[in-house]
Design an enzyme around this catalytic site. Structure first.
Site, PDB file in Angstrom:
ATOM      1  N   VAL A   1     -27.503  16.930  15.996  1.00 35.74           N
ATOM      2  CA  VAL A   1     -27.055  16.645  14.636  1.00 35.74           C
ATOM      3  C   VAL A   1     -27.608  15.288  14.209  1.00 35.74           C
ATOM      4  CG1 VAL A   1     -24.987  16.194  13.239  1.00 35.74           C
ATOM      5  CG2 VAL A   1     -24.964  18.034  14.956  1.00 35.74           C
TER       6      VAL A   1
ATOM      7  N   GLU B   1     -14.555  13.500  26.259  1.00 34.04           N
ATOM      8  CA  GLU B   1     -14.645  13.367  27.720  1.00 34.04           C
ATOM      9  C   GLU B   1     -13.276  13.075  28.354  1.00 34.04           C
ATOM     10  OE1 GLU B   1     -18.246  11.884  29.996  1.00 34.04           O
ATOM     11  OE2 GLU B   1     -17.003  10.085  29.879  1.00 34.04           O
TER      12      GLU B   1
HETATM   13  C1  2GW Z   1     -23.149  10.215  19.092  1.00 31.99           C
HETATM   14  C2  2GW Z   1     -22.742   8.895  19.217  1.00 31.99           C
HETATM   15  C3  2GW Z   1     -23.188   7.916  18.339  1.00 31.99           C
HETATM   16  C4  2GW Z   1     -24.073   8.272  17.334  1.00 31.99           C
HETATM   17  C5  2GW Z   1     -24.487   9.589  17.239  1.00 31.99           C
HETATM   18  C6  2GW Z   1     -24.002  10.571  18.084  1.00 31.99           C
HETATM   19  C7  2GW Z   1     -24.460  11.943  17.977  1.00 31.99           C
HETATM   20  C8  2GW Z   1     -24.165  12.859  18.981  1.00 31.99           C
HETATM   21  C9  2GW Z   1     -25.274  12.393  16.888  1.00 31.99           C
HETATM   22  O1  2GW Z   1     -25.600  11.651  15.918  1.00 31.99           O
HETATM   23  N1  2GW Z   1     -25.748  13.667  16.884  1.00 31.99           N
HETATM   24  C10 2GW Z   1     -25.448  14.540  17.873  1.00 31.99           C
HETATM   25  O2  2GW Z   1     -25.916  15.686  17.865  1.00 31.99           O
HETATM   26  N2  2GW Z   1     -24.623  14.150  18.906  1.00 31.99           N
HETATM   27  C11 2GW Z   1     -24.285  15.132  19.964  1.00 31.99           C
HETATM   28  O3  2GW Z   1     -23.152  14.705  20.689  1.00 31.99           O
HETATM   29  C12 2GW Z   1     -25.452  15.240  20.959  1.00 31.99           C
HETATM   30  O4  2GW Z   1     -25.501  16.537  21.506  1.00 31.99           O
HETATM   31  C13 2GW Z   1     -25.045  14.224  22.000  1.00 31.99           C
HETATM   32  O5  2GW Z   1     -25.704  14.393  23.219  1.00 31.99           O
HETATM   33  C14 2GW Z   1     -23.535  14.458  22.053  1.00 31.99           C
HETATM   34  C15 2GW Z   1     -22.699  13.297  22.636  1.00 31.99           C
HETATM   35  O6  2GW Z   1     -23.122  12.076  22.090  1.00 31.99           O
HETATM   36  P1  2GW Z   1     -23.890  11.020  23.018  1.00 31.99           P
HETATM   37  O7  2GW Z   1     -24.852  11.762  23.871  1.00 31.99           O
HETATM   38  O8  2GW Z   1     -24.445   9.923  22.191  1.00 31.99           O
HETATM   39  O9  2GW Z   1     -22.710  10.450  23.843  1.00 31.99           O
HETATM   40  P2  2GW Z   1     -22.765   9.826  25.353  1.00 31.99           P
HETATM   41  O10 2GW Z   1     -24.056  10.130  26.017  1.00 31.99           O
HETATM   42  O11 2GW Z   1     -22.348   8.410  25.265  1.00 31.99           O
HETATM   43  O12 2GW Z   1     -21.682  10.719  25.958  1.00 31.99           O
HETATM   44  C16 2GW Z   1     -20.516  10.804  26.701  1.00 31.99           C
HETATM   45  O13 2GW Z   1     -19.361  10.486  25.935  1.00 31.99           O
HETATM   46  C17 2GW Z   1     -19.207  11.264  24.725  1.00 31.99           C
HETATM   47  C18 2GW Z   1     -17.914  10.844  24.058  1.00 31.99           C
HETATM   48  O14 2GW Z   1     -17.973   9.512  23.655  1.00 31.99           O
HETATM   49  C19 2GW Z   1     -19.187  12.746  25.036  1.00 31.99           C
HETATM   50  O15 2GW Z   1     -18.037  13.067  25.785  1.00 31.99           O
HETATM   51  C20 2GW Z   1     -20.424  13.124  25.827  1.00 31.99           C
HETATM   52  O16 2GW Z   1     -20.378  14.498  26.194  1.00 31.99           O
HETATM   53  C21 2GW Z   1     -20.519  12.271  27.084  1.00 31.99           C
HETATM   54  O17 2GW Z   1     -21.728  12.574  27.760  1.00 31.99           O
END
Ligand code: 2GW
Ligand code: MN
Length: 295
Positions: A67, A246
């Site tokens: 997204v 999470e």
């Molecule tokens: C997320 C955070 C900040 C800005 C943008 C986004 C974002 C996430 C976005 O703009 N568009 C989007 O498609 N996402 C989806 O959400 C994408 O699939 C991404 O991999 C997922 C989780 O966001 P992410 O990868 O930045 O978070 P992490 O790597 O810090 O993830 C852990 O903590 C998250 C909760 O804070 C979730 O639980 C995630 O599953 C964890 O791995």
């Protein structure tokens, strides 16, 4: 007659997991206290797992959200690397959830592999982009995935497959041990510690990573439903769990023990000490917080 009452699903996993070699990795834990296997390189025969699952025609959905800016930043690498390493030999359906369907890259997919793009809205808060995945996952399992696939795996998009991620990872209810915490003491695990949140927990088993979870459709649906309910109840009470979805996922797996755990070989980061890691199967992509997390 007892044997005929065993469903083929049970039969398959019983037979296969009897072939696991729990002693192959003396330096790490290969079984939980509730006897679920923790899958490490060296414990399983990949050919045997593939052969049985191919024979049984196991089919796997892989859901991923891309997204806003995450589409250009991560989706192509995620998908092309999955084509090289994820569940090769099995029937795989990618479910890509995005607010920009036209921008999903066109890839040549391998045999028995297909991709479906599903339009979703872009929530304005990034915490909601992440948390609301649970609702979409549940709805899509119900409407589509369960009619087509036995298993579903739900992954963050900011990752790249680097090695085999195969049928040995399939199980009824599959949780990923977080790379940053697999040797960490209990008190340092970042569970939600606020009693006002539905994700609150004082102690747990492991710290699981929400970047990867999976299992049979019905199990993943109940996980997603449970987490989404907790998230919505928190919103009504004006609280948000420390690590969003999470935290709720960790609470769910505390209450409903996973039947299979994946070692950090299945979801490794770039920086942690690699001592016990024999194969990197999936790796976190570098974070570009400066450009991706600004509004
Ligand atoms: C997320 C955070 C900040 C800005 C943008 C986004 C974002 C996430 C976005 O703009 N568009 C989007 O498609 N996402 C989806 O959400 C994408 O699939 C991404 O991999 C997922 C989780 O966001 P992410 O990868 O930045 O978070 P992490 O790597 O810090 O993830 C852990 O903590 C998250 C909760 O804070 C979730 O639980 C995630 O599953 C964890 O791995
Ligand atoms: Mn991520």
């Amino acid at each position: 007659p007892v044997a005929s009452e065993v469903t083929s699903e049970e039969n398959l996993s019983i037979n296969l997991d009897n072939t696991l070699n729990f002693g192959a990795r003396q330096e790490v834990e290969t079984r939980t206290s509730w006897k679920a296997p923790i899958i490490w390189e060296g414990m399983f025969d990949p050919k045997l797992y593939d052969q049985k699952h191919i024979q049984k025609k196991s089919s796997v959905a892989l859901t991923v959200f891309a997204v806003g800016r995450y589409l250009d930043a991560y989706l192509k690498t995620f998908l092309t690397s999955a084509e090289r390493h994820f569940m090769l030999g099995l029937q795989v359906t990618y479910y890509v959830f995005t607010d920009q369907p036209d921008k999903v890259p066109h890839l040549e997919l391998g045999p028995q592999r297909s991709l479906k793009v599903i339009h979703v809205e872009k929530h304005s808060r990034w915490q909601d982009i992440s948390m609301m995945r649970m609702k979409t996952i549940s709805d899509t399992i119900e409407s589509e995935i369960r009619h087509r696939c036995n298993y579903v795996f739900c992954l963050d998009v900011d990752q790249e497959f680097k090695g085999r991620f195969g049928s040995e990872a399939l199980g009824d209810s599959v949780a990923q041990i977080h790379a940053g915490f697999f040797k960490a003491p209990q008190q340092s695990l970042t569970y939600d510690r606020n009693p006002k949140s539905k994700a609150f927990m004082e102690s747990g088993d492991y710290y699981y990573h929400a970047a990867l979870f999976g299992g049979l459709c019905e199990h993943v649906k109940s996980l997603a439903d449970h987490c989404f309910l907790g998230i919505m109840e928190d919103k009504q009470n004006d609280v948000e769990a420390l690590w969003h979805d999470e935290s709720h996922l960790n609470k769910y797996f505390w209450l409903h023990k996973p039947t299979r755990l994946l070692s950090p070989e299945y979801c490794w980061d770039q920086v942690s000490n690699k001592d016990n890691i024999q194969v990197i199967r999936l790796i976190w992509a570098p974070k570009h917080y400066d450009t991706l997390r600004t509004k």
